[in-house]
Design a protein around this motif. Structure first.
Motif, PDB file in Angstrom:
ATOM      1  N   SER A 172      58.078   7.177  61.448  1.00 41.37           N
ATOM      2  CA  SER A 172      56.951   6.090  61.886  1.00 41.37           C
ATOM      3  C   SER A 172      55.570   6.955  62.344  1.00 41.37           C
ATOM      4  CB  SER A 172      57.492   5.009  62.262  1.00 41.37           C
ATOM      5  OG  SER A 172      57.960   5.169  63.772  1.00 41.37           O
ATOM      6  N   GLY A 173      54.597   6.401  62.231  1.00 40.19           N
ATOM      7  CA  GLY A 173      53.458   7.000  62.769  1.00 40.19           C
ATOM      8  C   GLY A 173      52.099   6.171  62.724  1.00 40.19           C
ATOM      9  N   ILE A 174      51.280   6.200  63.365  1.00 39.43           N
ATOM     10  CA  ILE A 174      49.776   5.369  63.448  1.00 39.43           C
ATOM     11  C   ILE A 174      49.385   5.728  62.105  1.00 39.43           C
ATOM     12  CG2 ILE A 174      47.566   5.193  64.271  1.00 39.43           C
ATOM     13  CD1 ILE A 174      48.981   5.794  66.950  1.00 39.43           C
ATOM     14  N   GLY A 175      48.778   4.716  61.313  1.00 39.98           N
ATOM     15  CA  GLY A 175      48.226   5.064  60.002  1.00 39.98           C
ATOM     16  C   GLY A 175      49.045   5.385  58.755  1.00 39.98           C
ATOM     17  N   LEU A 234      52.278  -4.075  58.869  1.00 35.13           N
ATOM     18  CA  LEU A 234      53.060  -4.497  60.034  1.00 35.13           C
ATOM     19  C   LEU A 234      53.489  -3.441  60.707  1.00 35.13           C
ATOM     20  CD1 LEU A 234      54.393  -7.863  58.776  1.00 35.13           C
ATOM     21  CD2 LEU A 234      52.541  -7.644  60.403  1.00 35.13           C
ATOM     22  N   ASN A 235      53.856  -2.522  59.954  1.00 36.31           N
ATOM     23  CA  ASN A 235      54.416  -1.101  60.439  1.00 36.31           C
ATOM     24  C   ASN A 235      53.472  -0.283  61.440  1.00 36.31           C
ATOM     25  OD1 ASN A 235      57.173  -1.928  59.957  1.00 36.31           O
ATOM     26  ND2 ASN A 235      56.770  -1.159  57.853  1.00 36.31           N
ATOM     27  N   ASP A 236      52.266  -0.455  61.308  1.00 40.69           N
ATOM     28  CA  ASP A 236      51.285   0.481  62.022  1.00 40.69           C
ATOM     29  C   ASP A 236      51.720   0.567  63.514  1.00 40.69           C
ATOM     30  OD1 ASP A 236      49.182   2.060  62.415  1.00 40.69           O
ATOM     31  OD2 ASP A 236      47.848   0.431  62.340  1.00 40.69           O
ATOM     32  N   VAL A 237      51.415   1.687  64.144  1.00 39.98           N
ATOM     33  CA  VAL A 237      52.196   1.942  65.638  1.00 39.98           C
ATOM     34  C   VAL A 237      50.860   1.970  66.411  1.00 39.98           C
ATOM     35  CG1 VAL A 237      53.167   3.683  66.885  1.00 39.98           C
ATOM     36  CG2 VAL A 237      54.097   3.359  64.527  1.00 39.98           C
ATOM     37  N   VAL A 238      51.370   1.376  67.498  1.00 39.98           N
ATOM     38  CA  VAL A 238      50.082   1.338  68.400  1.00 39.98           C
ATOM     39  C   VAL A 238      50.686   1.877  69.681  1.00 39.98           C
ATOM     40  CG1 VAL A 238      49.041  -0.824  67.645  1.00 39.98           C
ATOM     41  CG2 VAL A 238      50.927  -0.883  69.174  1.00 39.98           C
ATOM     42  N   ALA A 290      55.754  -0.065  66.806  1.00 37.35           N
ATOM     43  CA  ALA A 290      55.200  -0.723  65.649  1.00 37.35           C
ATOM     44  C   ALA A 290      54.669  -2.015  65.826  1.00 37.35           C
ATOM     45  CB  ALA A 290      56.372  -0.846  64.421  1.00 37.35           C
ATOM     46  N   LEU A 291      53.561  -2.415  64.894  1.00 37.60           N
ATOM     47  CA  LEU A 291      53.018  -3.693  65.446  1.00 37.60           C
ATOM     48  C   LEU A 291      53.712  -4.944  65.182  1.00 37.60           C
ATOM     49  CD1 LEU A 291      49.396  -3.587  64.136  1.00 37.60           C
ATOM     50  CD2 LEU A 291      49.905  -4.081  66.352  1.00 37.60           C
ATOM     51  N   ARG A 292      54.813  -4.786  64.226  1.00 35.45           N
ATOM     52  CA  ARG A 292      55.684  -6.029  63.835  1.00 35.45           C
ATOM     53  C   ARG A 292      56.563  -6.330  65.163  1.00 35.45           C
ATOM     54  NH1 ARG A 292      57.517  -5.669  59.114  1.00 35.45           N
ATOM     55  NH2 ARG A 292      58.905  -7.301  59.583  1.00 35.45           N
ATOM     56  N   LYS A 293      56.952  -5.205  65.940  1.00 40.12           N
ATOM     57  CA  LYS A 293      57.787  -5.382  67.042  1.00 40.12           C
ATOM     58  C   LYS A 293      57.176  -5.859  68.308  1.00 40.12           C
ATOM     59  CE  LYS A 293      61.226  -1.875  65.553  1.00 40.12           C
ATOM     60  NZ  LYS A 293      62.463  -2.898  65.603  1.00 40.12           N
ATOM     61  N   SER A 294      55.902  -5.800  68.577  1.00 43.49           N
ATOM     62  CA  SER A 294      55.230  -6.455  69.818  1.00 43.49           C
ATOM     63  C   SER A 294      54.913  -7.715  69.379  1.00 43.49           C
ATOM     64  CB  SER A 294      54.009  -5.537  69.960  1.00 43.49           C
ATOM     65  OG  SER A 294      53.154  -5.901  71.270  1.00 43.49           O
ATOM     66  N   PRO A 295      55.401  -8.719  70.505  1.00 43.72           N
ATOM     67  CA  PRO A 295      54.888 -10.158  70.253  1.00 43.72           C
ATOM     68  C   PRO A 295      53.563 -10.277  70.905  1.00 43.72           C
ATOM     69  CG  PRO A 295      56.514  -9.839  72.209  1.00 43.72           C
ATOM     70  CD  PRO A 295      56.253  -8.567  71.620  1.00 43.72           C
ATOM     71  N   VAL A 296      53.153  -9.347  71.565  1.00 46.96           N
ATOM     72  CA  VAL A 296      51.719  -9.595  72.193  1.00 46.96           C
ATOM     73  C   VAL A 296      50.655  -9.286  71.042  1.00 46.96           C
ATOM     74  CG1 VAL A 296      50.092  -8.590  73.848  1.00 46.96           C
ATOM     75  CG2 VAL A 296      52.467  -8.572  74.404  1.00 46.96           C
ATOM     76  N   PRO A 297      49.527 -10.280  70.883  1.00 49.42           N
ATOM     77  CA  PRO A 297      48.700 -10.044  70.015  1.00 49.42           C
ATOM     78  C   PRO A 297      47.824  -8.788  70.227  1.00 49.42           C
ATOM     79  CG  PRO A 297      48.392 -12.151  71.095  1.00 49.42           C
ATOM     80  CD  PRO A 297      49.333 -11.294  71.632  1.00 49.42           C
ATOM     81  N   ILE A 298      47.826  -7.958  69.216  1.00 55.43           N
ATOM     82  CA  ILE A 298      47.187  -6.325  69.202  1.00 55.43           C
ATOM     83  C   ILE A 298      46.598  -6.133  67.930  1.00 55.43           C
ATOM     84  CG2 ILE A 298      47.375  -3.937  69.693  1.00 55.43           C
ATOM     85  CD1 ILE A 298      50.103  -4.517  71.140  1.00 55.43           C
ATOM     86  N   ALA A 299      45.329  -5.852  67.980  1.00 52.54           N
ATOM     87  CA  ALA A 299      44.407  -5.396  66.686  1.00 52.54           C
ATOM     88  C   ALA A 299      44.157  -3.939  66.819  1.00 52.54           C
ATOM     89  CB  ALA A 299      43.362  -6.561  66.714  1.00 52.54           C
ATOM     90  N   VAL A 300      43.968  -3.471  65.598  1.00 56.89           N
ATOM     91  CA  VAL A 300      43.512  -2.038  65.492  1.00 56.89           C
ATOM     92  C   VAL A 300      42.162  -1.940  64.676  1.00 56.89           C
ATOM     93  CG1 VAL A 300      44.325   0.457  64.806  1.00 56.89           C
ATOM     94  CG2 VAL A 300      46.078  -1.312  65.703  1.00 56.89           C
ATOM     95  N   LEU A 301      41.405  -1.047  65.044  1.00 57.59           N
ATOM     96  CA  LEU A 301      40.301  -0.730  64.428  1.00 57.59           C
ATOM     97  C   LEU A 301      40.131   0.820  63.939  1.00 57.59           C
ATOM     98  CD1 LEU A 301      37.764  -2.136  63.245  1.00 57.59           C
ATOM     99  CD2 LEU A 301      36.317  -1.719  65.137  1.00 57.59           C
ATOM    100  N   SER A 302      39.876   0.901  62.805  1.00 58.35           N
ATOM    101  CA  SER A 302      39.846   2.709  62.407  1.00 58.35           C
ATOM    102  C   SER A 302      38.313   3.268  62.339  1.00 58.35           C
ATOM    103  CB  SER A 302      40.641   2.711  61.151  1.00 58.35           C
ATOM    104  OG  SER A 302      39.476   2.174  60.015  1.00 58.35           O
ATOM    105  N   LYS A 303      38.192   4.237  62.617  1.00 60.03           N
ATOM    106  CA  LYS A 303      37.139   5.061  62.356  1.00 60.03           C
ATOM    107  C   LYS A 303      36.386   4.722  60.889  1.00 60.03           C
ATOM    108  CE  LYS A 303      34.470   9.353  62.534  1.00 60.03           C
ATOM    109  NZ  LYS A 303      33.439   8.714  63.120  1.00 60.03           N
ATOM    110  N   LYS A 304      37.097   4.574  59.745  1.00 64.37           N
ATOM    111  CA  LYS A 304      36.601   4.263  58.721  1.00 64.37           C
ATOM    112  C   LYS A 304      35.760   2.922  58.641  1.00 64.37           C
ATOM    113  CE  LYS A 304      38.311   3.726  53.924  1.00 64.37           C
ATOM    114  NZ  LYS A 304      39.434   3.558  52.870  1.00 64.37           N
ATOM    115  N   THR A 305      36.373   2.051  59.126  1.00 63.21           N
ATOM    116  CA  THR A 305      35.849   0.667  59.292  1.00 63.21           C
ATOM    117  C   THR A 305      34.619   0.840  60.123  1.00 63.21           C
ATOM    118  OG1 THR A 305      37.982  -0.443  58.965  1.00 63.21           O
ATOM    119  CG2 THR A 305      36.312  -1.675  59.844  1.00 63.21           C
ATOM    120  N   MET A 306      34.839   1.260  61.310  1.00 62.42           N
ATOM    121  CA  MET A 306      33.444   1.580  62.128  1.00 62.42           C
ATOM    122  C   MET A 306      32.425   2.132  61.221  1.00 62.42           C
ATOM    123  SD  MET A 306      34.776   2.260  66.021  1.00 62.42           S
ATOM    124  CE  MET A 306      36.375   3.310  65.719  1.00 62.42           C
ATOM    125  N   ASP A 307      32.560   2.931  60.718  1.00 59.10           N
ATOM    126  CA  ASP A 307      31.561   3.811  59.788  1.00 59.10           C
ATOM    127  C   ASP A 307      30.700   3.114  58.735  1.00 59.10           C
ATOM    128  OD1 ASP A 307      31.898   6.472  61.257  1.00 59.10           O
ATOM    129  OD2 ASP A 307      33.385   7.172  59.899  1.00 59.10           O
TER     130      ASP A 307
END
Length: 805
Positions: free
Chosen positions: A59-62, A90-94, A103-120
């Motif tokens: 498992s790894g980010i992205g 849901l398996n994205d790692v934070v 993994a995002l799925r394991k965290s009950p805390v609301p966490i969001a991720v924004l990639s450089k691709k989206t920012m560009d």
């Protein structure tokens, strides 16, 4: 006596994606404590004992997680794997707000991720703008295009903790017109924690955490890699460029980046060119990292330099053209000369401006200790802020403060015990702020010491993942007597000693300790691999910041006289979160609701006399006094992202964010009724929709080009803090945007460049954001065109090009 020794077996291999090596991928033998991470070449090694058949999880980010069952014949096995990338899963790692990569799925805390691709793919004038456009529930209070202060679910200032590469950002972020000192071109990813559940940080994470993670390229030994970015925006003539380099030699990796931006005043069809909004920004950063069998160590340095004009909104009463201040004594804000057209279009920074410098030097290290590891982060920062507000003495700073901070953060990930992953840690900071050669002193010279300790753990029970912990914090704040006097030669104020002639004690000595206990408990119920429910309850803590307890003077850049209150208590909040998330074949769906009760909530309110008239202590500047009361915020974020499996080229992404902030000061409500019902700086209902078509193959020399149209809908904001006209009603508006982007290929199929063409506010709508401070920069009760204050940016064309090499 018979001794049985389990046979040691070794698993080695390489982890890649599209045949490129992947670093920092988590590798774990399920149902054991055996785990490791891949190195910079993608290689990994694991030892196991006894069993010949094991299940390995990657498992790894992205990247999409993978579980494989392998059989070890003999003493060793080589297993290579190529992981698939993922845009969102849901398996994205934070790594933010949790005890270790999760993994995002394991965290009950609301966490969001924004990639450089989206920012560009969006038009941004700073990093916070990019995050606001990409993550529902995050907004920003703005002062022109170069100052965006992040708010999460209606809470901002020191309640949002910003991090750079895990290091707490300290740059006088309590001020209205103080932005975030980070190079947007050097950030590859942003992680946002919504709410106070991030126990790995201390005070100031009451609303949540924004972690800005710099680029970390994957390199082969001896490889030099780089990129060149350039961006032009039409509205304010922004010209920006950034050069990044990375080199690897054996176990060492080196990175370097230099960036620059310059822009003249922005414009809209109501105000024309808005005087005082030009800026010029420079960034430098470098890092060196070594990876060894014992772990890794990274040392980095950054430098930020920003020259930014100070708008005040003064105008000619009839023509509504902007005017400029040319006098100190004798200045009449309603009788100033009109700004010439050549100065409105100029890239030159006018004499009334801010100069912000920020230095950062830090080391982050990870030490592997068998089945546990130790993480150590030590960082030093210096923030220097000068605000020049004297037209007759342009080299004399009105405000000149130097903030020095030493951060420390030590976390120990304990060995897994009965499936429990746990972490203990201690962190905090030493901080001092000093006024230099200035004439205005809104805050005293203070010293601060922070220390906090925490414990965090998580465990899985079948389909249920449970995590939580607790934290204890202590903050000590103190300053000595601070005297000021009027300089007989210049007439300006200056810092003096106690025995100086005509000295005035502006800040009497103060010392106080603040204590906070916080905690969090939540669970995730995995109904299936792609559908889950999250619930979390958490208690947060925030000590009052320096302006809230100590301010007593004019902040030239904000054009506000702030008055603090030494009796303020720390803020505490209790927040409940409930979320349902589904990643289906044709759609991604999420619904998150929250309810947040705050004790001792601190906010600004205009100061008035007994007749209800505004108190003016410094002519031409507003006066605000901090208040404290109970408060409640509640709301929701909904995302519906459609990606039909039969139409892989099409996506239709939609999000909605809504928050209500209620003032629970009963005495104030009894006296003023609905005028005091709501909290200030609460964003209105927002809806964002994006329709995007992406080619699934090459079209000539274009690699999977996309075209998109999107709309941002902001409702009327009629739930505002109206007492003493602190805020006013804001009319809703809709902005339409359009964009195109693609990679450009050479004849041999190599990527020559990536281009992004975007038009924001296509129809040049005249609007005022409720969180735009310039909305209140007005000195007349009425105007010839019936409009008050300054409007937001009009139509803006952007062309961005990224050249990799």
């Amino acid at each position: 006596m018979l001794t049985v020794v389990a046979q040691k077996k070794t698993i080695i291999g390489k982890i890649t994606s599209n045949q490129q090596p992947l670093e920092n991928i988590n590798v774990k033998i399920m149902s054991t404590n055996q785990s490791t991470k891949s190195n910079s070449l993608g290689d990994y090694q694991l030892n196991t004992f006894g069993k010949a058949d094991v299940v390995i999880q990657f498992s790894g980010i992205g990247y999409q997680s993978a579980k494989v069952k392998v059989s070890i014949i003999g003493d060793s096995l080589r297993y290579n794997i190529d992981l698939k990338t993922q845009a969102a899963d849901l398996n994205d790692v934070v790594i933010t707000g949790v005890n270790r990569a999760t993994a995002l799925r394991k965290s009950p805390v609301p966490i969001a991720v924004l990639s450089k691709k989206t920012m560009d793919q969006n038009v941004n004038t700073n990093l916070i703008d990019a995050i606001v456009k990409g993550i529902p529930g995050v907004t920003a209070v703005t002062t022109g295009p170069n100052v965006s202060k992040p708010f999460i679910r209606g809470l901002g200032y020191n309640r949002v903790l910003t991090l750079y590469d895990g290091l707490r950002q300290e740059g006088q972020q309590w001020g209205d017109e103080h932005g975030i000192e980070v190079d947007e071109y050097g950030i590859s990813r942003a992680e946002v924690v919504k709410g106070p559940a991030s126990l790995t940080y201390g005070s100031d994470a009451l609303a949540g955490v924004i972690n800005m993670i710099p680029l970390n390229p994957i390199l082969e030994d001896g490889e030099l890699q780089g990129d060149f970015t350039t961006n032009y925006q039409s509205n304010n003539g922004l010209i920006a460029s950034s050069l990044g380099l990375a080199y690897r030699k054996s176990d060492w990796k080196y990175t370097f980046r230099a960036s620059g931006k310059t822009a003249h005043n922005y414009q809209n069809k109501v105000d024309g060119l808005v005087y005082g909004t030009a800026f010029r920004e420079y960034n430098l950063s470098a890092s060196a990292r070594v990876d060894k069998s014992w772990g890794y160590s990274k040392t980095a340095i950054t430098y930020y330099d920003n020259l930014m004009e100070i708008p005040d909104g003064s105008r000619d009463s009839l023509s509504r053209k902007f005017t400029r201040q040319i006098l100190d004594n004798g200045d009449d804000i309603k009788n100033r000369p009109i700004v010439p057209d050549d100065q409105l279009n100029s890239y030159a920074i006018n004499p009334l401006h801010q100069h912000i410098q920020h230095f950062r030097f830090y080391n982050t290290s990870n030490f592997k200790l068998g089945n546990s590891d130790l993480n150590v982060l030590i960082g030093g920062q210096q923030s220097i802020r000068r605000e020049y507000n004297h037209p007759t003495a342009p080299d004399q700073a009105g405000l000149f403060v130097m903030l020095n901070t030493l951060n420390y953060d030590i976390k120990y990930n304990l060995p897994d015990f009965s499936g429990i992953e746990s972490t203990i840690g201690i962190n905090g900071m030493f901080q001092s702020n000093r006024s230099k050669d200035a004439t205005d002193f809104p805050i005293p010279d203070y010293n601060l010491f922070d220390v906090g300790a925490f414990f965090f753990a998580r465990k899985s029970f079948g389909k249920i993942d449970v995590s939580g912990g607790f934290r204890a914090d202590r903050r000590n704040m103190e300053w000595k007597n601070f005297y000021v006097a009027s300089n007989p030669q210049t007439g300006f104020g200056e810092k003096v000693s106690e025995d100086a002639a005509a000295s005035n004690l502006q800040f009497p000595a103060f010392e106080k300790k603040y204590y906070g206990l916080s905690g969090s408990l939540g669970l995730t119920y995995n109904i299936s691999e792609k559908l889950l429910i999250k619930a979390n309850i958490s208690r947060g803590y925030r000590a009052p910041n320096i302006t809230e307890i100590g301010s007593n003077g004019l902040d030239p850049g904000a054009h506000i006289v702030y008055l603090g209150n030494r009796t303020f208590k720390p803020e505490f909040n209790l927040q409940q979160d409930l979320g349902v998330i589904a990643y289906l074949r044709d759609a991604d769906l999420s619904v998150e609701v929250f309810n947040n009760h705050i004790q001792n909530y601190i906010y600004q309110s205009r100061l008035t006399d007994e007749n209800g008239n505004p108190v003016v202590l410094v002519p031409g500047n507003l006066t605000y006094q901090y208040q404290q009361s109970k408060a409640q915020l509640y709301g929701a974020e909904v995302s519906i992202n459609l990606h039909p499996s039969q139409l892989k080229w099409l996506s239709f992404n939609n999000s909605m964010a809504y928050v209500v902030g209620l003032n629970k000061n009963q005495d104030l409500l009894d006296l003023h009724g609905s005028e005091a019902k709501y909290l200030p700086f609460i964003p209105p209902l927002q809806i964002r929709s994006e329709l995007k078509a992406t080619a699934q193959k090459y079209i000539g020399f274009l690699n999977k080009p996309y075209v998109k149209v999107d709309a941002s809908i902001f409702a009327d904001q009629d739930k505002f803090y109206a007492l003493d006209n602190t805020e006013t009603y804001t009319k809703g508006y809709t902005l339409f945007n359009a964009g195109f982007g693609s990679a450009i290929l050479s004849g041999k199929g190599k990527v020559l460049m990536n281009i992004f063409i975007q038009v924001d506010n296509v129809f040049n709508v005249a609007y005022q954001s409720h969180l735009n401070r310039l909305k209140y920069f007005e000195y007349y009760n009425s105007s010839p065109n019936g409009r008050s204050g300054i409007y937001n940016m009009g139509r803006n064309f952007s062309f961005k090009m990224i050249i990799p090499f």
